[in-house]
Design an enzyme around this catalytic site. Structure first.
Site, short mmCIF file in Angstrom:
data_model
loop_
_atom_site.label_atom_id
_atom_site.label_comp_id
_atom_site.label_asym_id
_atom_site.label_seq_id
_atom_site.Cartn_x
_atom_site.Cartn_y
_atom_site.Cartn_z
N LYS A 74 0.85 -1.20 0.00
CA LYS A 74 0.00 0.00 0.00
C LYS A 74 0.88 1.24 0.00
CE LYS A 74 -3.90 1.93 2.66
NZ LYS A 74 -4.74 1.75 3.88
N SER A 149 -9.64 1.83 2.92
CA SER A 149 -8.79 2.54 2.00
C SER A 149 -7.74 1.69 1.29
CB SER A 149 -8.07 3.66 2.75
OG SER A 149 -7.23 3.10 3.75
N SER A 173 -9.79 -0.45 7.12
CA SER A 173 -9.22 -0.37 5.78
C SER A 173 -8.51 -1.61 5.25
CB SER A 173 -8.26 0.81 5.70
OG SER A 173 -8.99 1.99 5.53
N1 GLN Z 1 -12.99 4.34 6.37
C1 GLN Z 1 -12.41 4.77 7.60
C2 GLN Z 1 -11.96 6.21 7.47
O1 GLN Z 1 -12.24 6.78 6.48
C3 GLN Z 1 -11.26 3.87 7.96
C4 GLN Z 1 -10.08 4.10 7.10
C5 GLN Z 1 -8.91 3.27 7.49
O2 GLN Z 1 -9.04 2.25 8.17
N2 GLN Z 1 -7.74 3.73 7.11
O3 GLN Z 1 -11.37 6.76 8.33
#
Ligand code: GLN
Length: 480
Positions: A74, A149, A173
């Site tokens: 990532k 994400s 994410s």
């Molecule tokens: N969707 C959540 C956010 O927008 C979690 C994102 C993540 O785990 N990096 O913060």
């Protein structure tokens, strides 16, 4: 093929890592136009790593289960000399001078890093639509999002563009994109895996973990990632078992709790049915399945959207055009340079988080919002403690729905935030949890979440492996 299947071929010299790596780049060239999982590809670097892996495999020196295996990382984890963007304009040309600990560990194990995957800018989002560069598509249905994400990592593994991948999970994410893309994703216990070199979003919640095709690969990758790192003061010095060796223990007498609060309103009917069926299978396989309620979960999303933006607003203060990344060069003085750099460098969602967080931390609101959220966080953690007095593992859907359509939620941040309703509580409590495929709805994969006690990744991997061995879901492949 999975990493453990490929490792046998590589060790038997039926296949070289160079051949394997080249075949992945061929596949990537064929599919990327449609999937768009990668922000940066590093064919030259990967082939050099593959040649080195082949030397190790030939001499049988320093061979690990991941030697020669193509992996995607990532793009919020630092790779020395290789562009690390966080899918943000503000870091478009950032080339880190060092490797994240997880990346250093991959390199030491002889894994082949093929490229950096797309994400929601700074990991803020649930659909990978917040990237400054491109939208990633779900390999099961290109009109749907891959989740986020870590959507690029999950899509790359599901499309067969990488054997395994690294994701990061602050509120879901790793698990939510794994669920949307029909692969396995594990968020380790907070402190289990080093965050050194992971670009910080919300430091008290962030954790790196594996995204793989099956549970065995997940265990193999966790073996490599887990363990104390003196460079991360929050990494914990706790013994790390060999996760692969504990998989086959079975689940007889395991006490499993189905979280009733995540099986009610707001969860898709077919998702619920698949999770219920999975719980029934756990019972048939010898586990004792009960229903548990964690009443404070209702407040988890609200709590998270105070704590995570508060930490983000502080962490992202460093992007001011002075030390790293993008700078507006036309600005006439320092203050207007700060303003214009941040205005132009950050996308809309990142700005929204910075504003939310700054507000929640500001004088007069700190006690009412941020401090209150910290207290509710403790209550959520206590709810989990109570559940784990009675259970060894907890079950729930990983996400309330299957993958939604691209564009469907971009105008409605709240409905986007709610797609993490099942995963966020786990980050707030610092616990380990995994998502694995447990069915399909309208041709799209459904994810089952298994949550464990702190530092007990072992039990959830064993439960997941047992389930996987008794189902066929993980064998289905996306037809991109
Ligand atoms: N969707 C959540 C956010 O927008 C979690 C994102 C993540 O785990 N990096 O913060």
């Amino acid at each position: 093929m999975t990493a453990h299947e490929l490792a046998a071929r590589l060790a038997g010299r039926k296949l070289s890592s160079a051949e394997l790596t080249r075949s992945f780049f061929e596949r990537i060239k064929k599919l990327e136009e449609r999937v768009k999982a990668f922000v940066t590809l590093d064919e030259t670097g990967a082939l050099a790593q593959a040649a080195e892996a082949d030397r190790r495999l030939k001499s049988k020196e320093h061979v690990t289960p991941l030697t020669g295996i193509p992996i995607a990382v990532k793009d919020n984890m630092c790779t020395k000399g290789l562009r690390t963007t966080c899918s943000s304009k503000i870091l478009t040309d950032y080339h880190p001078p060092y490797d994240a600990t997880v990346v250093a560990r991959l390199k030491a194990a002889g894994a082949v890093i093929i490229g950096k995957t797309n994400l929601d800018e700074f990991a803020m989002g649930s659909s990978t639509e917040n990237s400054a560069f491109q939208i990633t598509h779900n390999p099961w249905n290109l009109a749907a999002v891959p989740g986020g994400s870590s959507g690029g990592s999950a899509a790359a593994v599901a499309a067969g563009e990488a054997v395994i991948a690294l994701g990061s999970d602050t509120g879901g994410s790793i698990r939510q994109p794994a669920a949307f893309c029909g692969v396995v994703g594990l968020k380790p216990t907070y402190g289990r895996v080093s965050r050194y070199g992971l670009v910080a979003f919300a430091s008290s919640l962030d954790q790196i973990g594996p995204i793989t095709r099956d549970v065995t690969d997940c265990a193999l990758l966790l073996n490599l990632l887990a363990g104390h790192d003196p460079l991360d003061t929050t990494s914990v010095e706790a013994p790390v078992p060999d996760y692969r060796r504990v998989l086959a223990g079975g689940i007889k007498k395991l006490k499993v709790g189905l979280i009733s609060d995540l099986m009610g309103n707001g969860i898709d009917r077919e998702v619920k049915a698949a999770v219920k069926k999975a719980a029934d299978l756990f019972a048939r396989l010898g586990a004792e399945v009960i229903e548990v309620s964690l009443p404070t979960l209702e407040y988890a999303v609200a709590t998270y959207y105070l704590i995570a933006p508060a930490e983000a607003s502080s962490n992202l203060a460093r992007y001011d055009g002075v030390k790293f990344g993008y700078r507006n060069k036309e600005a006439k003085d320092l203050i207007s340079m700060y303003y214009s750099t941040r205005r132009e460098g950050f996308g809309a969602e990142v700005k929204r988080r910075i504003m939310l967080g700054t507000y929640a931390l500001s004088a007069g609101y700190y006690d009412a919002y941020y401090l209150k959220a910290l207290k509710v966080r403790t209550l959520i953690k206590r709810d989990f403690d109570r559940a784990f007095d009675r259970c060894d593992a907890l079950l729930s859907p990983a996400a309330p729905t299957v993958a939604f359509k691209t564009g469907e939620k971009t105008d409605d941040p709240l409905s986007m935030y709610l797609s993490d309703i099942a995963t966020i509580p786990v980050n707030l409590a610092g616990l380990p949890a995994l998502s694995l495929p447990c069915g399909f709805s309208r041709g799209l994969p459904i994810g089952l979440q298994i949550i464990g006690r702190a530092f007990d990744e072992e039990t959830i991997l064993r439960a997941a492996f047992t389930y996987e061995q008794n189902t066929e879901w993980h064998k289905a492949q996306a037809n991109v």
